[in-house]
Design a protein around this motif. Sequence first.
Motif, PDB file in Angstrom:
ATOM      1  N   CYS A  31      32.721 -21.970  52.467  1.00  0.00           N
ATOM      2  CA  CYS A  31      32.369 -20.785  51.556  1.00  0.00           C
ATOM      3  C   CYS A  31      31.515 -19.665  51.898  1.00  0.00           C
ATOM      4  O   CYS A  31      31.918 -18.504  52.106  1.00  0.00           O
ATOM      5  CB  CYS A  31      32.126 -21.271  50.272  1.00  0.00           C
ATOM      6  SG  CYS A  31      33.396 -22.370  49.575  1.00  0.00           S
ATOM      7  N   SER A  35      31.356 -27.833  52.086  1.00  0.00           N
ATOM      8  CA  SER A  35      31.750 -26.643  51.339  1.00  0.00           C
ATOM      9  C   SER A  35      30.913 -25.303  51.362  1.00  0.00           C
ATOM     10  O   SER A  35      31.371 -24.338  51.581  1.00  0.00           O
ATOM     11  CB  SER A  35      31.539 -27.064  49.811  1.00  0.00           C
ATOM     12  OG  SER A  35      32.419 -28.227  49.478  1.00  0.00           O
ATOM     13  N   ASP A  92      34.990 -20.239  43.080  1.00  0.00           N
ATOM     14  CA  ASP A  92      34.466 -18.705  43.291  1.00  0.00           C
ATOM     15  C   ASP A  92      35.588 -17.581  43.169  1.00  0.00           C
ATOM     16  O   ASP A  92      35.367 -16.556  42.579  1.00  0.00           O
ATOM     17  CB  ASP A  92      34.284 -18.634  44.931  1.00  0.00           C
ATOM     18  CG  ASP A  92      32.810 -19.179  45.133  1.00  0.00           C
ATOM     19  OD1 ASP A  92      32.160 -19.784  44.349  1.00  0.00           O
ATOM     20  OD2 ASP A  92      32.550 -19.268  46.358  1.00  0.00           O
ATOM     21  N   GLY A 138      35.267 -27.790  50.492  1.00  0.00           N
ATOM     22  CA  GLY A 138      35.508 -26.170  50.196  1.00  0.00           C
ATOM     23  C   GLY A 138      36.653 -25.934  49.399  1.00  0.00           C
ATOM     24  O   GLY A 138      36.650 -24.797  49.074  1.00  0.00           O
ATOM     25  N   SER A 160      35.862 -23.206  46.687  1.00  0.00           N
ATOM     26  CA  SER A 160      36.325 -21.713  46.870  1.00  0.00           C
ATOM     27  C   SER A 160      37.353 -21.366  45.528  1.00  0.00           C
ATOM     28  O   SER A 160      37.115 -20.210  45.486  1.00  0.00           O
ATOM     29  CB  SER A 160      37.695 -21.998  48.233  1.00  0.00           C
ATOM     30  OG  SER A 160      37.153 -22.425  49.369  1.00  0.00           O
TER      31      SER A 160
END
Length: 263
Positions: free
Chosen positions: A18, A14, A56, A49, A53
């Motif tokens: 990212c 991840s 985020d 990820g 993701s």
Amino acid sequence: MAKRLRRWVVKAGSQMVCSGGPLLLRAWMQQVASLRRDHGIEVIWVTSGAIASAADRIGFKPAGRKRTLPEKQALSALGQPMVMDLYLLALNAAGLQGAQVLLTAGDIRDVARGRNLQNTLKQLLAWGCVPVLNENDAISTDEIQFGDNDSLSSKIAVMMKAERLVLLTDVDGLYEEDPRSNPRAALIPYVKEVSSSDLVRAGKGSSSSRGTGGMYSKMLAAREANENRITTHLVRGDFPQNLLLLAQGANVGTQVGGKHKGL
Ligand code: GLU
């Protein structure tokens, strides 16, 4: 004994996905294209990820507590297409077709489902496509969970009779001590067999800030691969040419099992 195919399983964590973003994914997929074209190596790609993701993108950071399971599962459902979007752009730019396969540990344990999975992956590879795998976190629960993609990738490497397993990470490999607390710690270039002291050195419970796997889960994955005569490489993912360097026989990162060129 079963013949090893020129088939690699490569896993990206991840943190790498990212922070590296579209440019790093492009560099990876260019290498995947070159592995097939110039070295006759077909690649099964495992990516994390999705959860990171989505968190985020929507700014999901619950204050003072861990994320609940439904929150993580919903984040994975949101993030998986975001991650695949990036991969498809990168694959297409490298002249490749990508396919998404989401799975749970139950899909490997169950004989019939395992066989179907194997056939699907073989067919995709025969067509020259790149299977991009992730755990199906949206529906995984404890009983059917791999837990982390390091474990998923070693199981896939065993099932698909891969020659090598490459774990792309945000450090250069396995160190004598944690390089974050001791910057002078030495990198270990080669581990013949993963011993319990290697596992202690890898530090149970270690993890990156975003993914679930740390060095410990990588060494467990390497041990499983090694027990099945698959060489594992722990290498830095954001060093642009690492996959090609490995194919050219260079010593990069930490190699677990197999013959080490430097010795
Ligand atoms: N499958 C999770 C994701 O894509 C990550 C699991 C891991 O970090 O190993 O977000």
